[in-house]
Each structure stands twice: as C-alpha cells, then as structure tokens.
Design a protein around this motif. Structure first.
Motif, PDB file in Angstrom:
ATOM      1  N   ALA A 132       0.832  -1.209   0.000  1.00  0.00           N
ATOM      2  CA  ALA A 132       0.000   0.000   0.000  1.00  0.00           C
ATOM      3  C   ALA A 132       0.865   1.258   0.000  1.00  0.00           C
ATOM      4  O   ALA A 132       0.532   2.258  -0.642  1.00  0.00           O
ATOM      5  CB  ALA A 132      -0.925  -0.009   1.216  1.00  0.00           C
ATOM      6  N   TYR A 133       1.974   1.205   0.724  1.00  0.00           N
ATOM      7  CA  TYR A 133       2.890   2.359   0.739  1.00  0.00           C
ATOM      8  C   TYR A 133       3.392   2.668  -0.670  1.00  0.00           C
ATOM      9  O   TYR A 133       3.484   3.841  -1.057  1.00  0.00           O
ATOM     10  CB  TYR A 133       4.068   2.082   1.670  1.00  0.00           C
ATOM     11  N   GLU A 134       3.704   1.642  -1.441  1.00  0.00           N
ATOM     12  CA  GLU A 134       4.219   1.838  -2.794  1.00  0.00           C
ATOM     13  C   GLU A 134       3.204   2.569  -3.682  1.00  0.00           C
ATOM     14  O   GLU A 134       3.591   3.331  -4.565  1.00  0.00           O
ATOM     15  CB  GLU A 134       4.571   0.489  -3.429  1.00  0.00           C
ATOM     16  N   CYS A 182       1.561   5.238   5.218  1.00  0.00           N
ATOM     17  CA  CYS A 182       0.283   4.626   5.590  1.00  0.00           C
ATOM     18  C   CYS A 182       0.406   3.770   6.840  1.00  0.00           C
ATOM     19  O   CYS A 182       1.504   3.486   7.340  1.00  0.00           O
ATOM     20  CB  CYS A 182      -0.262   3.789   4.432  1.00  0.00           C
ATOM     21  N   LEU A 183      -0.757   3.358   7.299  1.00  0.00           N
ATOM     22  CA  LEU A 183      -0.867   2.573   8.529  1.00  0.00           C
ATOM     23  C   LEU A 183      -2.044   1.621   8.396  1.00  0.00           C
ATOM     24  O   LEU A 183      -3.081   1.991   7.828  1.00  0.00           O
ATOM     25  CB  LEU A 183      -1.068   3.527   9.708  1.00  0.00           C
ATOM     26  N   THR A 184      -1.878   0.394   8.869  1.00  0.00           N
ATOM     27  CA  THR A 184      -2.976  -0.576   8.889  1.00  0.00           C
ATOM     28  C   THR A 184      -3.261  -0.975  10.327  1.00  0.00           C
ATOM     29  O   THR A 184      -2.332  -1.272  11.089  1.00  0.00           O
ATOM     30  CB  THR A 184      -2.625  -1.848   8.090  1.00  0.00           C
ATOM     31  N   LEU A 217      -5.432  -6.212  -6.829  1.00  0.00           N
ATOM     32  CA  LEU A 217      -6.450  -6.623  -5.851  1.00  0.00           C
ATOM     33  C   LEU A 217      -6.558  -5.601  -4.734  1.00  0.00           C
ATOM     34  O   LEU A 217      -7.659  -5.249  -4.291  1.00  0.00           O
ATOM     35  CB  LEU A 217      -6.107  -7.991  -5.278  1.00  0.00           C
ATOM     36  N   LEU A 218      -5.434  -5.096  -4.272  1.00  0.00           N
ATOM     37  CA  LEU A 218      -5.430  -4.095  -3.194  1.00  0.00           C
ATOM     38  C   LEU A 218      -6.138  -2.823  -3.613  1.00  0.00           C
ATOM     39  O   LEU A 218      -7.007  -2.311  -2.897  1.00  0.00           O
ATOM     40  CB  LEU A 218      -3.984  -3.792  -2.793  1.00  0.00           C
ATOM     41  N   ILE A 219      -5.790  -2.307  -4.776  1.00  0.00           N
ATOM     42  CA  ILE A 219      -6.389  -1.051  -5.253  1.00  0.00           C
ATOM     43  C   ILE A 219      -7.896  -1.177  -5.416  1.00  0.00           C
ATOM     44  O   ILE A 219      -8.652  -0.254  -5.086  1.00  0.00           O
ATOM     45  CB  ILE A 219      -5.725  -0.619  -6.572  1.00  0.00           C
ATOM     46  N   ASN A 220      -8.343  -2.336  -5.902  1.00  0.00           N
ATOM     47  CA  ASN A 220      -9.780  -2.540  -6.098  1.00  0.00           C
ATOM     48  C   ASN A 220     -10.516  -2.862  -4.795  1.00  0.00           C
ATOM     49  O   ASN A 220     -11.740  -2.688  -4.707  1.00  0.00           O
ATOM     50  CB  ASN A 220     -10.009  -3.689  -7.098  1.00  0.00           C
TER      51      ASN A 220
END
Length: 468
Positions: free
Chosen positions: A259-261, A266-268, A460-463
């Motif tokens: 997600a950082y890329e 960011c933080l989860t 998959l992450l972006i969607n």
C-alpha cells in the motif's frame, strides 16, 4: 485433509464445478475465512465464506471444510482450485525471549524484528545473563530464543557469555544469533556443541543509529512456519498447500508495504478476537526526524496481546471501566454474555463497536512514539523517540470488525481526534484518509504479493480498499 481431496475428486466425476485460480484460507485464532480468486485479465474475488476456527475440535480442517460448503451454497456450484494457500495464527503467537547488550540498542532492534514476523515477546534481558534469567526462561517455555548484542566488531564479551548461559538451558528450542558479526562463529560453536539448533543471521544493530531488522525477521518467519503446523490439523494443511504457510501478521505487513508503494505513508490497524495489530510504513516528518534520539524501522509492527474483541474482550472492558459501559448499556450483562465474532443483532454489534473504538485508539497510541522536554544548561530542548506517525496520510482498517461492521467508520474516525487530545504523542493528523479492507483480503494480498505475483496483489489491493 484426505477428506478434502476426496471432495475434490467427487466433484470431478460429472458434477458441475467452478474452477478458481486460488483458494485461500486465513486461519485465525477465532475464525477461518476462505476466499476464492480468479486472476485472469482482471483479478477478482469469486466468493468468500467463513466458520469458527476448529482448534477446540482438534482439527482446523473442519473449519475449512465447513466454510467451503458455505461458499458452494452461496455460488450454487461446487468449487475446485488450481492452487491452495493459507496464512495462520491459529497456533497462537510464536512465544519468544530476547537477550541483548544494551536495551535501547540491540534489544529494541531485536524486538522490532520479532514483532514484524508474528512473534510475541514474553521476556527481555539486557547485559550479562545469570541463573535467575535461565529459570525465568524455563518458566515461560518459549518456542524461540533471540540472542543479539554489540555493533559489528565492537564489544563481544557479553554475547559470548550469554551464549554459554543459554547452552546450559534445559530447553530444546531454536536460538537465533543476530549480534556482533565478529562473535558469530564463537557463538555458533558454543551453542551447537551443546546440541542447540542455531540460526546465524546478520546483526540487527550493526552500527550506531542503524537498524537491520529484515534478515532476523525472515529467520523468525521461517521458524514460525515450522511452529504454526502444530495447531491441531495444521500438518494436514501443510501437505495440501502449494505455498509455504506464512503467519497472518507477516502477510498483513506485506500488504501494508505494498500500500505504501501505491499510496504513500500509511498505517494498517487489524483488530482480531485476541489481539490488535498495527503496521506502519513511513519515514515520519522531517521536523520530527530532526528531534529523534534513536532510529526506528521504516516498516514497523506492534501487537497488543491484551486488546481483542472476543478472547480478550474482558481485558478491554476492564481498561475501559465496566461502570462506564453499564451507564451506556442498561442490558450490559446480557450483551456481555453474547459477545461473539458473529453479533446476533444491531445492539450486540453496537456494543462491540465501543470496544473496537477503544482498541483502535489504544493500539495506535501504543504504536506511536512521543515528544519529551529536556532541560539542559542552554535551556529547554524537545526530543522525540519511538515511531513517528505524523506523516501518515492513509489509514486502512482490516479484521472482521473493521472490514465488515457498519460501525467501523465510527471507530476509525476516532483516530482523527487523537493528535489534538494527545499533542506530545507522534500521532497521525486530523487530515488522514480512512479506508477499509472491504473484502477482508489483506492477508491474502500479502501472500499473493510474496509467493505468486506482486502485480496481481497490487491490483487486488487497489480494487479492494474503499474510502470512507
């Protein structure tokens, strides 16, 4: 898992089946979530189902089989798969002890490596160990010991002494050495001569102001993979999966790095039945970096073993104050008796949301560092230590509650006010963007990125993530 093989074979004999590219199981301490993926031109989730993790029944595959049946009922056909993969935390955290030279240096670096790999730190020592420390380790019965100490080619007497002490320990567990490289061969000789299984890796603190946690983290993940199959039935899954079973916390960390890329700092936050995990990937802000008195890892994970919505709900309630909850909920006793990963109604879910909000706030505050004022001969000076979250712009919520509850937004929104309420803590600002892991697939994305295809994982992450 022979039963699952049999089910697959039955499907192949004249039964209508849906063939998926990947069947993924996240085997948690409380629930097992099964997700089916098609990759193709556009990767997507085909179906998802879940069931209680069946450790108490003596076989975690029972939960997988039940979830698979639920999934097939949802889509109206049988399911077969090209590849099967899993992450797990069903055997609990990997209990370990950490032993270093100076607490603020090598011991802290070793802790960072451990927490990023799915381990749970039960005991920490700094300096030379003695028989008291050995008795303490024996009482804990760790599954892994991490020995560190000294910058490369610096002090080596302490780690050699500690290696001799650990060699006397009547405990058959692996020992990782991640200290002064000049002492590595000596330490390996001492421990291996005593019949200990030894892993030698790079120094976690090779020089002043430099953390090198990733090599140690990778070794801990390797040991975790061996340990995780000890949950009832996990050895059957190991025989079936096409990829190494990795710890769920490590997979979620990998997704946060991905997600950082794409998004940036960011933080989860992942709230489960037993723990609340926070993963952050950020350099921090330039202003705070100038105040820092010691380095922090770029990607950091913390696990709060007392913050959970099911197994540890009683701990959360105790910290919140039972009387406060009783004032808000006239039916407190009834709600308490029904706490479950699967709330029976809106009232139950709302009650759990109050616990979740507390977990969100406490988890992030414990993860973050802080500023302090020092008084010197030249006047007051402000320093900073710990993880700087002030540059974080994106926060992702995952886990059963933060992915699915209608009250998840309310819990995440509470983060916006933390920096104002606690101005000396290095917390995210009010201007953060909040997202949820809509389909509860952060662990799957991390495994896909690590073992299958990073581009598929990123798509998959972006969607998947949806902004509030």
């Amino acid at each position: 898992m022979d039963k699952l093989f049999k089910i697959v074979k039955e499907r192949e004999i004249g039964m209508k089946t849906e063939k998926v590219d990947l069947l993924f199981a996240e085997i948690g301490s409380t629930t097992t979530v099964l997700t089916a993926f098609h990759f193709g031109i556009k990767p997507k989730v085909i179906a998802q189902a879940e069931h209680w993790t069946t450790v108490n029944e003596g076989d975690v595959t029972i939960g997988i089989e039940t979830a698979l049946k639920k999934m097939e009922e949802k889509i109206g056909s049988k399911i077969s798969w090209e590849k099967f993969a899993a992450t797990s935390s069903a055997a609990g955290g990997l209990k370990m002890t950490v032993h270093g030279l100076v607490y603020d240096m090598t011991v802290r670096a070793a802790r960072e490596a451990a927490l990023g790999a799915g381990a749970v730190i039960k005991y920490v020592t700094a300096g030379k160990m003695d028989d008291f420390h050995l008795k303490k380790i024996l009482s804990i019965q760790p599954k892994l010991i991490l020995l560190a100490g000294g910058v490369d080619y610096g002090e080596s007497e302490t780690v050699v002494h500690n290696a001799k002490m650990l060699a006397k320990l009547d405990l058959d567990v692996p020992i990782i050495y991640a200290g002064n490289v000049a002492a590595a061969e000596h330490v390996e000789y001492i421990l291996s001569s005593a019949g200990k299984k030894v892993y030698i890796t790079e120094n976690v603190y090779p020089r002043i102001d430099y953390l090198n946690v990733e090599p140690t983290r990778n070794v801990i993940k390797e040991v975790f993979a061996e340990h995780i199959i000890k949950a009832p039935g996990m050895e059957k899954i190991k025989d079936m999966v096409n990829y190494e079973i990795i710890p769920t916390p490590a997979a979620v960390m990998k997704t946060t790095e991905l997600a950082y890329e794409h998004f940036g700092d960011c933080l989860t936050i992942d709230i489960g039945g037993a723990t609340t995990d926070v993963d952050s990937v950020t350099e921090g802000s330039p202003e705070i970096q100038e105040m820092m008195i010691s380095p922090e890892p770029f990607a950091k994970r913390t696990v709060e073993g007392d913050l959970g919505l099911y197994v540890n709900a009683h701990n959360v309630i105790e910290m919140m104050g039972e009387e406060n909850l009783r004032k808000q909920f006239e039916d407190y006793d009834e709600l308490l008796s029904r706490i479950s990963p699967y709330p029976q109604g809106d009232r139950d879910e709302y009650f759990i949301s109050k616990l979740a909000t507390f977990c969100v706030q406490q988890g992030i505050r414990r993860h973050a560092g802080s500023k302090k004022h020092l008084y010197t001969p030249t006047g007051r000076k402000t320093i900073a230590e710990g993880k700087d979250l002030t540059a974080v712009k994106y926060v992702f919520g995952t886990g059963g509650f933060l992915s699915r509850s209608k009250y998840a937004k309310e819990a995440l929104e509470s983060i916006r006010h933390l920096s104002r309420l606690h101005p000396m803590e290095l917390l995210p600002s009010e201007n953060i963007k909040l997202f949820r892991d809509e389909r509860y697939i952060f662990a799957a994305i991390g495994l896909i990125a690590s073992k299958i295809d990073k581009d598929i994982a990123k798509e998959l992450l972006i969607n998947d993530v949806k902004e509030y």
